[in-house]
Scaffold this motif. Sequence first.
Motif, mmCIF file in Angstrom:
data_model
loop_
_atom_site.group_PDB
_atom_site.id
_atom_site.type_symbol
_atom_site.label_atom_id
_atom_site.label_comp_id
_atom_site.label_asym_id
_atom_site.label_seq_id
_atom_site.Cartn_x
_atom_site.Cartn_y
_atom_site.Cartn_z
ATOM 1 N N UNK A 1 56.108 59.625 15.715
ATOM 2 C CA UNK A 1 54.688 59.346 15.514
ATOM 3 C C UNK A 1 54.543 58.622 14.185
ATOM 4 N N UNK A 2 53.717 57.595 14.157
ATOM 5 C CA UNK A 2 53.508 56.803 12.944
ATOM 6 C C UNK A 2 52.078 57.007 12.460
ATOM 7 N N UNK B 1 56.184 58.510 8.826
ATOM 8 C CA UNK B 1 56.579 58.819 10.199
ATOM 9 C C UNK B 1 56.853 60.300 10.380
ATOM 10 N N UNK B 2 56.612 60.764 11.598
ATOM 11 C CA UNK B 2 57.045 62.084 12.038
ATOM 12 C C UNK B 2 58.059 61.838 13.150
ATOM 13 N N UNK B 3 59.334 61.905 12.796
ATOM 14 C CA UNK B 3 60.399 61.596 13.747
ATOM 15 C C UNK B 3 61.005 62.871 14.312
ATOM 16 N N UNK B 4 61.380 62.811 15.566
ATOM 17 C CA UNK B 4 61.887 63.957 16.315
ATOM 18 C C UNK B 4 63.075 64.611 15.603
ATOM 19 N N UNK B 5 62.921 65.900 15.257
ATOM 20 C CA UNK B 5 64.021 66.660 14.683
ATOM 21 C C UNK B 5 64.301 66.398 13.220
ATOM 22 N N UNK C 1 59.765 72.395 6.936
ATOM 23 C CA UNK C 1 59.634 72.466 8.386
ATOM 24 C C UNK C 1 60.238 71.231 9.051
ATOM 25 N N UNK C 2 60.746 71.434 10.261
ATOM 26 C CA UNK C 2 61.215 70.334 11.104
ATOM 27 C C UNK C 2 60.112 69.993 12.092
ATOM 28 N N UNK C 3 59.911 68.703 12.329
ATOM 29 C CA UNK C 3 58.831 68.264 13.211
ATOM 30 C C UNK C 3 59.401 67.746 14.527
ATOM 31 N N UNK D 1 51.143 64.285 22.893
ATOM 32 C CA UNK D 1 50.438 65.532 23.164
ATOM 33 C C UNK D 1 50.392 66.416 21.925
ATOM 34 N N UNK D 2 50.697 65.834 20.753
ATOM 35 C CA UNK D 2 50.714 66.613 19.522
ATOM 36 C C UNK D 2 52.129 66.738 18.991
ATOM 37 N N UNK D 3 52.339 67.674 18.072
ATOM 38 C CA UNK D 3 53.686 67.896 17.572
ATOM 39 C C UNK D 3 53.869 69.358 17.198
#
Length: 372
Positions: free
Chosen positions: A82-83, A186-190, A199-201, A212-214
């Motif tokens: 997510x950007x 950015x919110x990048x996977x893992x 926290x890991x996102x 659908x959110x994170x």
Amino acid sequence: GGQVYHYYASVGHEKMFNHSLHVRTIAGTDWEWAFGAPELTATETGWWGKSFAQLYNQGQAREVSPRQLTFDWLSGVRMDRLLYADETVFSGLAGPGTEWKVGARTVRVAAVDAAAGTVTLDLLEDGAVKASKTLGPVDADHLIEDTQARKALVFEDGDMVAFLSPWPAAFDGGKASLKVYGKAFSLSYGTPYARDPRFTVYPVGCPTGHNFGFMLVNREEIRLRPGTTFNGPEGYFKVVVDALDGGAVTSWHVEDAKGNRSINLGGPQVANVDLVLGQGRVAGQAILKDVGRALLARSYETAARLETASLPAGEKPAAAVLAPLPAPAPVAAAASVPAREAGFSPGLILAVGVAAAGAGAVGFELGRRRKA
């Protein structure tokens, strides 16, 4: 991807049988509320058979027998990134030569070719072009789900993001429809959550291909002893453990950033600090399946127990009083005075009647739940 397929149950009746799958996201969102649970069978008509398709959540089974399910393949949706951006620099139509300051750098429109459906942007630092990208053309047949179609419209460099906006129109009057942002992240996977690296996102994708959110997960183990607290992501809330008794968490609560605190969520039968908050569409229909619904019920039971304990000895919680329905208007009076002449439209009268009936129904339901 970001979906979890759970072989939930197998039900047989003599020579007939079917298998149930539950499809969830890694965050626990159960897609049963939207699509139902796939039921695969080789012996019952009108069911899914050997394949299912819930938008991009799909599967094709090779074997559907009383003994097992064997899949040729399963597919799902994964949201890689997510950007986000904290600063909106520009949004609108811009032609060649237009430029904006983004931090210490400058974004400039180098060229617009409406016929080709492209716009070229330069990124300048200390007056020199450090990066450049031509955006477009718009691939309307594959937006917004297709990754390459999206990336063709985005110019990203560090904390600067600019993109060619295809809606309502990418070009007008020789100018391009652009959006320029600064302070992007950015919110990048893992990966560590940008705003709180404890926290890991994990971005969560919808089977439609949309976001659908994170989900946020603590990266290190959390140990809480009585009297200690743990601050949640960005300090939005904190978890406070007040008392333990053997394996039971007899007293604990949550607090928000303003110091507002919940009721005591502990008790002699509570062995964890699991909690579900909220009753919106996601929590009420999707996450609150199985374990989640039980957690919310536990919170309600705790609230009821505390309410009862606070009453004087021997006194029981008062049952809800039913809201009386209004007496019906005399038929003759209604006929002699038309609704519009009395200042009320028929639609308003109907709405008031429905609202009154609804109030009575709510009162009845509250009373029923209290008695239960």
